[in-house]
Scaffold this motif. Structure first.
Motif, PDB file in Angstrom:
ATOM      1  N   TYR A   1      41.483  19.737 -63.039  1.00  0.00           N
ATOM      2  CA  TYR A   1      42.504  18.737 -62.724  1.00  0.00           C
ATOM      3  C   TYR A   1      42.646  17.736 -63.872  1.00  0.00           C
ATOM      4  O   TYR A   1      43.761  17.414 -64.308  1.00  0.00           O
ATOM      5  CB  TYR A   1      42.143  18.018 -61.428  1.00  0.00           C
TER       6      TYR A   1
ATOM      7  N   ARG B   1      36.818  22.390 -60.416  1.00  0.00           N
ATOM      8  CA  ARG B   1      38.190  22.049 -60.031  1.00  0.00           C
ATOM      9  C   ARG B   1      38.545  20.629 -60.462  1.00  0.00           C
ATOM     10  O   ARG B   1      39.667  20.365 -60.879  1.00  0.00           O
ATOM     11  CB  ARG B   1      38.386  22.217 -58.536  1.00  0.00           C
TER      12      ARG B   1
ATOM     13  N   VAL C   1      38.192  19.121 -51.917  1.00  0.00           N
ATOM     14  CA  VAL C   1      38.937  18.749 -53.109  1.00  0.00           C
ATOM     15  C   VAL C   1      39.832  17.544 -52.830  1.00  0.00           C
ATOM     16  O   VAL C   1      39.955  16.644 -53.658  1.00  0.00           O
ATOM     17  CB  VAL C   1      39.778  19.942 -53.631  1.00  0.00           C
TER      18      VAL C   1
END
Length: 85
Positions: free
Chosen positions: A16, A12, A48
């Motif tokens: 990003y 993730r 996150v």
């Protein structure tokens, strides 16, 4: 073989960075691993939000000279409510 515990968080973070237009060089991937390791050592799991808070301290993110496309949205009244003046 089982995937590492924090692999989804690492993916993730890389997604990003990629979405921000940042090149995923080997050095940036090492920085992302250090970031994920720091978040994992806090014992908060795959957080996150915490990873994004710590990202500027761990990742070389180039600064952007692009200004905001519009002013900040602020609440206001244009008089639609009955008897609003």
């Amino acid at each position: 073989m089982k995937a590492p515990l924090h692999q989804p968080l690492f993916e993730r973070v890389l997604a990003y960075l990629s979405a921000c237009g940042i090149e995923l060089s080997p050095e940036r991937q090492r920085q992302a691993r250090a970031l994920v390791s720091a978040v994992a050592s806090e014992g908060r799991g795959s957080d996150v939000g915490r990873a994004l808070e710590l990202a500027p301290a761990y990742l070389d993110i180039p600064s952007s000279d692009v200004s905001r496309p519009a002013p900040r949205v602020q609440r206001g009244s244009i008089g639609y409510w009955p008897n609003a003046r």
